[in-house]
Design a protein around this motif. Structure first.
Motif, mmCIF file in Angstrom:
data_model
loop_
_atom_site.group_PDB
_atom_site.id
_atom_site.type_symbol
_atom_site.label_atom_id
_atom_site.label_comp_id
_atom_site.label_asym_id
_atom_site.label_seq_id
_atom_site.Cartn_x
_atom_site.Cartn_y
_atom_site.Cartn_z
ATOM 1 N N CYS A 115 0.840 -1.204 0.000
ATOM 2 C CA CYS A 115 0.000 0.000 0.000
ATOM 3 C C CYS A 115 0.874 1.253 0.000
ATOM 4 C CB CYS A 115 -0.932 -0.024 1.202
ATOM 5 S SG CYS A 115 -2.060 1.393 1.285
ATOM 6 N N ASN A 116 1.910 1.264 0.830
ATOM 7 C CA ASN A 116 2.808 2.420 0.899
ATOM 8 C C ASN A 116 3.561 2.599 -0.415
ATOM 9 O OD1 ASN A 116 2.061 2.952 3.523
ATOM 10 N ND2 ASN A 116 3.799 1.899 4.441
ATOM 11 N N LEU A 117 3.978 1.490 -1.008
ATOM 12 C CA LEU A 117 4.721 1.579 -2.264
ATOM 13 C C LEU A 117 3.834 2.136 -3.375
ATOM 14 C CD1 LEU A 117 7.333 1.063 -3.718
ATOM 15 C CD2 LEU A 117 6.683 -1.327 -4.009
ATOM 16 N N ARG A 118 2.605 1.681 -3.419
ATOM 17 C CA ARG A 118 1.670 2.200 -4.426
ATOM 18 C C ARG A 118 1.404 3.691 -4.195
ATOM 19 N NH1 ARG A 118 -1.425 -3.257 -4.224
ATOM 20 N NH2 ARG A 118 -1.147 -4.060 -6.352
ATOM 21 N N SER A 119 1.405 4.101 -2.956
ATOM 22 C CA SER A 119 1.198 5.515 -2.650
ATOM 23 C C SER A 119 2.335 6.363 -3.227
ATOM 24 C CB SER A 119 1.103 5.716 -1.135
ATOM 25 O OG SER A 119 0.956 7.078 -0.807
ATOM 26 N N HIS A 120 3.574 5.847 -3.136
ATOM 27 C CA HIS A 120 4.719 6.570 -3.690
ATOM 28 C C HIS A 120 4.622 6.676 -5.212
ATOM 29 C CE1 HIS A 120 7.370 7.258 -0.222
ATOM 30 N NE2 HIS A 120 6.982 6.074 0.233
ATOM 31 N N LEU A 121 3.984 5.699 -5.837
ATOM 32 C CA LEU A 121 3.895 5.665 -7.299
ATOM 33 C C LEU A 121 2.583 6.229 -7.830
ATOM 34 C CD1 LEU A 121 5.291 2.062 -7.941
ATOM 35 C CD2 LEU A 121 6.556 4.224 -7.973
ATOM 36 N N SER A 122 1.731 6.736 -6.945
ATOM 37 C CA SER A 122 0.389 7.153 -7.357
ATOM 38 C C SER A 122 0.412 8.254 -8.414
ATOM 39 C CB SER A 122 -0.422 7.616 -6.138
ATOM 40 O OG SER A 122 0.202 8.732 -5.513
ATOM 41 N N GLY A 123 1.397 9.132 -8.356
ATOM 42 C CA GLY A 123 1.453 10.238 -9.305
ATOM 43 C C GLY A 123 1.829 9.817 -10.713
ATOM 44 N N ILE A 124 2.345 8.614 -10.887
ATOM 45 C CA ILE A 124 2.745 8.143 -12.213
ATOM 46 C C ILE A 124 2.033 6.828 -12.545
ATOM 47 C CG2 ILE A 124 4.976 9.297 -12.291
ATOM 48 C CD1 ILE A 124 6.230 6.631 -11.350
ATOM 49 N N ALA A 125 0.877 6.626 -11.930
ATOM 50 C CA ALA A 125 0.147 5.366 -12.120
ATOM 51 C C ALA A 125 -0.234 5.123 -13.571
ATOM 52 C CB ALA A 125 -1.110 5.359 -11.243
ATOM 53 N N GLY A 126 -0.235 6.180 -14.374
ATOM 54 C CA GLY A 126 -0.563 6.003 -15.780
ATOM 55 C C GLY A 126 0.551 5.356 -16.573
ATOM 56 N N THR A 127 1.771 5.359 -16.027
ATOM 57 C CA THR A 127 2.899 4.774 -16.753
ATOM 58 C C THR A 127 3.552 3.624 -15.998
ATOM 59 O OG1 THR A 127 4.257 6.559 -15.830
ATOM 60 C CG2 THR A 127 3.514 6.801 -18.110
ATOM 61 N N VAL A 128 3.566 3.703 -14.680
ATOM 62 C CA VAL A 128 4.164 2.638 -13.860
ATOM 63 C C VAL A 128 3.201 2.308 -12.727
ATOM 64 C CG1 VAL A 128 6.099 1.954 -12.389
ATOM 65 C CG2 VAL A 128 6.508 3.428 -14.362
ATOM 66 N N ARG A 129 2.757 1.065 -12.669
ATOM 67 C CA ARG A 129 1.866 0.684 -11.582
ATOM 68 C C ARG A 129 2.084 -0.777 -11.214
ATOM 69 N NH1 ARG A 129 -3.179 -1.853 -12.423
ATOM 70 N NH2 ARG A 129 -3.429 -2.693 -14.537
ATOM 71 N N ILE A 130 1.788 -1.084 -9.967
ATOM 72 C CA ILE A 130 1.887 -2.455 -9.482
ATOM 73 C C ILE A 130 0.486 -3.050 -9.521
ATOM 74 C CG2 ILE A 130 2.485 -3.939 -7.531
ATOM 75 C CD1 ILE A 130 4.429 -1.749 -6.632
ATOM 76 N N ALA A 131 0.305 -4.017 -10.382
ATOM 77 C CA ALA A 131 -0.997 -4.671 -10.531
ATOM 78 C C ALA A 131 -1.061 -5.900 -9.640
ATOM 79 C CB ALA A 131 -1.219 -5.069 -11.978
ATOM 80 N N THR A 132 -2.209 -6.097 -9.011
ATOM 81 C CA THR A 132 -2.445 -7.298 -8.207
ATOM 82 C C THR A 132 -3.177 -8.327 -9.056
ATOM 83 O OG1 THR A 132 -2.574 -6.051 -6.131
ATOM 84 C CG2 THR A 132 -3.563 -8.254 -6.162
ATOM 85 N N VAL A 133 -2.599 -9.505 -9.158
ATOM 86 C CA VAL A 133 -3.245 -10.621 -9.851
ATOM 87 C C VAL A 133 -3.812 -11.519 -8.763
ATOM 88 C CG1 VAL A 133 -2.936 -12.537 -11.457
ATOM 89 C CG2 VAL A 133 -1.569 -10.439 -11.717
ATOM 90 N N ARG A 134 -5.126 -11.434 -8.586
ATOM 91 C CA ARG A 134 -5.777 -12.085 -7.450
ATOM 92 C C ARG A 134 -5.416 -13.572 -7.366
ATOM 93 N NH1 ARG A 134 -9.621 -10.358 -4.232
ATOM 94 N NH2 ARG A 134 -10.058 -8.559 -5.611
ATOM 95 N N GLY A 135 -4.957 -13.943 -6.186
ATOM 96 C CA GLY A 135 -4.615 -15.336 -5.925
ATOM 97 C C GLY A 135 -3.288 -15.777 -6.499
ATOM 98 N N ALA A 136 -2.583 -14.861 -7.201
ATOM 99 C CA ALA A 136 -1.323 -15.259 -7.844
ATOM 100 C C ALA A 136 -0.139 -14.401 -7.415
ATOM 101 C CB ALA A 136 -1.471 -15.218 -9.366
ATOM 102 N N GLY A 137 -0.341 -13.090 -7.300
ATOM 103 C CA GLY A 137 0.771 -12.241 -6.893
ATOM 104 C C GLY A 137 0.680 -10.852 -7.473
ATOM 105 N N TYR A 138 1.838 -10.319 -7.857
ATOM 106 C CA TYR A 138 1.930 -8.931 -8.310
ATOM 107 C C TYR A 138 2.728 -8.863 -9.602
ATOM 108 C CZ TYR A 138 0.717 -8.330 -3.392
ATOM 109 O OH TYR A 138 0.105 -8.425 -2.177
ATOM 110 N N ARG A 139 2.465 -7.780 -10.361
ATOM 111 C CA ARG A 139 3.160 -7.585 -11.627
ATOM 112 C C ARG A 139 3.363 -6.087 -11.829
ATOM 113 N NH1 ARG A 139 -0.628 -9.274 -14.839
ATOM 114 N NH2 ARG A 139 -1.325 -7.160 -15.348
ATOM 115 N N LEU A 140 4.556 -5.720 -12.270
ATOM 116 C CA LEU A 140 4.821 -4.316 -12.569
ATOM 117 C C LEU A 140 4.479 -4.052 -14.030
ATOM 118 C CD1 LEU A 140 6.086 -1.736 -11.229
ATOM 119 C CD2 LEU A 140 8.110 -2.260 -12.591
ATOM 120 N N ASP A 141 3.512 -3.154 -14.248
ATOM 121 C CA ASP A 141 3.107 -2.774 -15.592
ATOM 122 C C ASP A 141 3.732 -1.426 -15.935
ATOM 123 O OD1 ASP A 141 1.589 -5.057 -15.903
ATOM 124 O OD2 ASP A 141 -0.252 -4.107 -15.171
#
Length: 231
Positions: A192-218
């Motif tokens: 949550c804190n990491l996503r907060s740091h990236l919130s201003g650039i969420a249109g280009t860099v974001r951490i996606a949650t893949v439910r039940g599997a993990g995370y992916r950097l888009d």
């Protein structure tokens, strides 16, 4: 990054401490005959061991079979050219003379680890972010993101694997190694804190949650967006 270092001599202990003092995560293996087990269980960005361990049951071929893409660094005393050539042919990525100064050894090890990831220099561009892998800093233009060591380690892991799924277990193993892992709620707070740091650039860099599997950097190519920095 996380290195697996076999601390089977004072030189290797000193190397592990110096690497750790630079901020790189280290998995400490105090028994040479356990290096293969540590390598098999964990995911590491590099393995470093004293060449003398190859006479005590550890095999370069076996280490390479367990994780073919993980670079292997040998530290050797007065290595002769013929022996260096044999080690390289057997699976080592480089051989470093143990007489080398620690800063030189660390620089060589870091270069091998980076280049195994396809990174020539310690600066990595990720959308509008610039990662200084040596200083362990993340910059957005002229601004340095205020990331705690744990947040930096999570983000670095994802950035080195853009578009690839990273399970929660893999992230926890990378950040904590074989130490006690935090409660799931603590890790959720980290994300949550990491996503907060990236919130201003969420249109280009974001951490996606893949439910039940993990995370992916888009990461989106800014040239494909009229407003790539939109939140």
């Amino acid at each position: 990054m996380r290195y697996l270092i076999a601390e089977t001599s004072w030189k290797m202990v000193s190397l592990a401490k110096a690497v750790s003092d630079c901020g790189t995560l280290v998995t400490h293996c105090e028994a040479g005959d356990a290096i293969e087990d540590f390598h098999k269980i964990g995911e590491h960005d590099l393995v470093a061991l004293d060449a003398s361990q190859l006479l005590r049951g550890t095999s370069l071929c076996r280490l390479r079979e367990l994780h073919p893409d993980t670079p292997i660094v040998l530290i050797a005393r007065d290595p002769v050219p013929e022996q260096i050539a044999a080690w390289l042919m057997a699976g080592a990525d480089t051989v470093i003379d143990e007489a080398a100064a620690l800063p030189e050894m660390i620089a060589q090890i870091d270069c091998v680890a980076r280049r195994a990831q396809g990174i020539a220099r310690p600066l990595l561009e990720c959308g509008p972010l610039t990662f200084d892998l040596e200083a362990r800093r993340v910059h957005l233009g002229d601004v340095t993101l205020s990331l705690s060591p744990k947040l930096y380690e999570i983000l670095e892991y994802l950035v080195l694997r853009p578009g690839r799924l990273a399970s929660r277990e893999a992230l926890l193993s990378h950040v904590y190694g074989f130490e006690n892992e935090p409660a799931p709620r603590v890790f959720d707070v980290y994300m949550c804190n990491l996503r907060s740091h990236l919130s201003g650039i969420a249109g280009t860099v974001r951490i996606a949650t893949v439910r039940g599997a993990g995370y992916r950097l888009d990461v989106q190519d800014p040239s494909r967006s009229n407003n790539p920095l939109a939140a």
